[in-house]
Design an enzyme around this catalytic site. Structure first.
Site, PDB file in Angstrom:
ATOM      1  N   ASP A  88       0.818  -1.214   0.000  1.00  0.00           N
ATOM      2  CA  ASP A  88       0.000   0.000   0.000  1.00  0.00           C
ATOM      3  C   ASP A  88       0.853   1.265   0.000  1.00  0.00           C
ATOM      4  OD1 ASP A  88      -2.165   1.675   0.083  1.00  0.00           O
ATOM      5  OD2 ASP A  88      -2.547   1.420   2.216  1.00  0.00           O
ATOM      6  N   ASP A 279      -1.736   5.173  -5.600  1.00  0.00           N
ATOM      7  CA  ASP A 279      -2.131   4.325  -4.482  1.00  0.00           C
ATOM      8  C   ASP A 279      -2.238   2.866  -4.911  1.00  0.00           C
ATOM      9  OD1 ASP A 279      -3.113   3.308  -2.137  1.00  0.00           O
ATOM     10  OD2 ASP A 279      -5.121   4.139  -2.369  1.00  0.00           O
TER      11      ASP A 279
END
Ligand SMILES: *[C@@H]1O[C@H](CO)[C@@H](O)[C@H](O)[C@H]1NC(C)=O
Ligand SMILES: *[C@@H]1O[C@H](CO)[C@@H](O)[C@H](O)[C@H]1NC(C)=O
Length: 495
Positions: A88, A279
């Protein structure tokens, strides 16, 4: 409306199941520790197979091609226990052991290995507890010091969280973003790797690869010039104050979007200036409504699903040559339709959702980009991803740490681009073509960016024997206590 709508013509959609020879080139599933860099494979983690509707052999194909979330394998503790974590770039914290009780699909969550902290000799628990709130779900964690092994790199005394209660997040997370509030609350993985001399800069490169290729890679402290085309375009990260919600993330400015049609002609939007952050924890991209609508209305046959907010596309579109294009300065990253589409449970979902608050380029963009994230110099470097071998180069230190090496792969022939052909300022009405069937079930679009942190109790000061004992017990039986503390401390912070 673009000529792309023509693609929906019956003939083109009758392509049947997409070429399923996903594993034609088995990727080197190895981890390399080089001179100042660490390479680790990144693999697409499949969505849980649906119980019905899809036959077994199709499930397997689908699983290889979903690209719903991307995982990295680590070893935690001493002796090392193998775990898979979601990679992440939208959050800074690393934590393990989600509780599966409140997962969307508990049996999916339960199918991953868990960390048994009672079997680790190197665990040093603290009393500190936080609740991390993500776009989807949250996790209350207790911080411990542990030994983390990524590839052959051994990081000692790394602070990570152990999940105490988790909602809707099926796997732990390896967080690689800057501290979202702009202040390091403690040394994150990248910080520790640098301070322990494993890498020279807090920088890593990410190559997620396409949905058909299992061998993406995350390289800490290095780049692979065999994985991109042309130069790496240096894009300054927006300062925290200039990001849409004042959060420090991997934000850069996008200057245009466009489409390349199967015949090679391209069209692009007006010049725009949209902050977007990269992201890897987001399955789909999220872009301002006019851009979302411009894309959606370009694909004839797209049907809006009011229940999920997704646009379903005829899957034949994904198999066509052509791309969704993103411009950054002079650089364009072309995302082949097949990578821009999210393949899930036999459905093809357009890889973008509307978001006027905090625009994101997620996995449906990152699959086509090669990105170097340089936290020390606050730059991202991007190029069109490709695969023409392996040539690992270490990232040094200082302002020009990221080597300005041209990628070894060759460019595709340039297309004639019609500027302004894709209108991303038009106001469009509600979608008229509605999806009325039964959509996919039990799916989630990645954790999404970390949004808030609710402060818990305790401190991250050097652990003591007594805190180890107390917290060790806390992990085991203390959840009731922890929940009470969290409730009493909703000081938190919001972005
Ligand atoms: C735990 O932390 C204490 C205090 O920092 C340290 O002395 C000890 O070596 C640590 N134990 C392990 C197993 O890392
Ligand atoms: C975490 O998620 C659960 C379920 O949605 C919710 O009830 C709870 O309030 C959330 N906790 C925080 C701190 O956001």
């Amino acid at each position: 409306m673009l000529p792309l709508s023509l693609l929906a013509a019956a003939g083109l959609l009758a392509l049947g199941p997409a070429s399923a020879s996903a594993s034609a080139v088995p990727g080197p599933n190895l981890v390399v520790r080089g001179d100042g860099f660490i390479r680790s494979p990144v693999n697409a983690i499949p969505e849980p197979a649906p119980k019905i509707r899809v036959r077994q052999n199709e499930v397997e194909i689908e699983n290889q091609r979903t690209g719903t979330r991307y995982g990295v394998d680590i070893e935690l503790g001493t002796p090392g226990q193998k775990l898979t974590l979601i990679l992440d770039t939208g959050s800074p914290d690393t934590w393990v052991n989600p509780t599966c009780q409140f997962a969307n699909v508990p049996r999916d969550c339960e199918s991953y290995p868990r960390f048994d902290y009672t079997k680790s000799r190197s665990l040093n628990a603290t009393k500190a507890v936080d609740t991390l709130v993500y776009g989807i779900g949250n996790s209350t964690i207790q911080y411990v010091y542990e030994t983390v092994k990524i590839g052959s790199a051994m990081i000692t005394n790394q602070i990570i969280g152990i999940g105490l209660e988790t909602h809707s997040i099926p796997l732990g997370i390896l967080g690689l973003s800057p501290p979202v509030r702009g202040v390091n609350e403690y040394p994150y993985i990248l910080d520790t790797m640098k301070s322990q001399g494993l890498i020279k800069s807090r920088a890593f490169s990410l190559d997620l690869r396409t949905v058909d290729s299992p061998d993406g890679a995350l390289i800490f402290g290095g780049i692979d010039t065999g994985k991109y085309i042309g130069s790496l375009e240096k894009l300054p990260m927006l300062p925290k104050e200039k990001t849409p919600r004042g959060a420090d993330r991997y934000y850069v400015t996008m200057s245009g979007v466009g489409l390349t049609l199967p015949d090679g002609t391209a069209t692009r939007s007006q010049q725009i200036s949209v902050p977007v952050f990269l992201d890897s924890g987001g399955t789909l991209s999220r872009l301002p409504t006019p851009i979302f609508q411009a894309f959606a209305s370009s694909f004839e046959g797209a049907e809006f699903d009011e229940r999920t907010g997704f646009y379903f596309l005829p899957c034949g579109v994904a198999d066509l040559a052509g791309s969704v294009d993103f411009y950054f300065g002079n650089k364009v990253i072309r995302v082949p339709f097949n990578d821009f589409v999210w393949h899930v449970q036999g459905f093809c979902v357009l890889g973008v959702l509307p978001d006027d608050e905090e625009p994101v380029l997620g996995d449906t963009f990152l699959r086509a980009a090669y990105v170097v994230f340089d936290q020390d110099n606050r730059n991202l470097h991007i190029a069109q991803a490709a695969n023409c071998g392996t040539n690992l180069v270490a990232i040094g230190s200082g302002t020009d740490a990221v080597p300005s090496q041209t990628g070894r792969c060759t460019a595709r022939p340039p297309s004639a681009t019609q500027a302004g052909g894709l209108d991303v300022t038009a106001t469009r009405g509600a979608p008229t073509a509605l999806f009325t069937g039964e959509g996919p079930t039990g799916i989630g679009v990645g954790p999404g960016p970390v949004a808030t942190r609710v402060s818990g109790s305790g401190s991250l000061a050097a652990p003591t024997e007594s805190s180890k004992n107390a917290a060790g017990k806390g992990i085991e039986v203390g959840f009731g206590m922890v929940a009470a503390v969290v409730a009493a401390n909703v000081l938190g912070w919001m972005i």
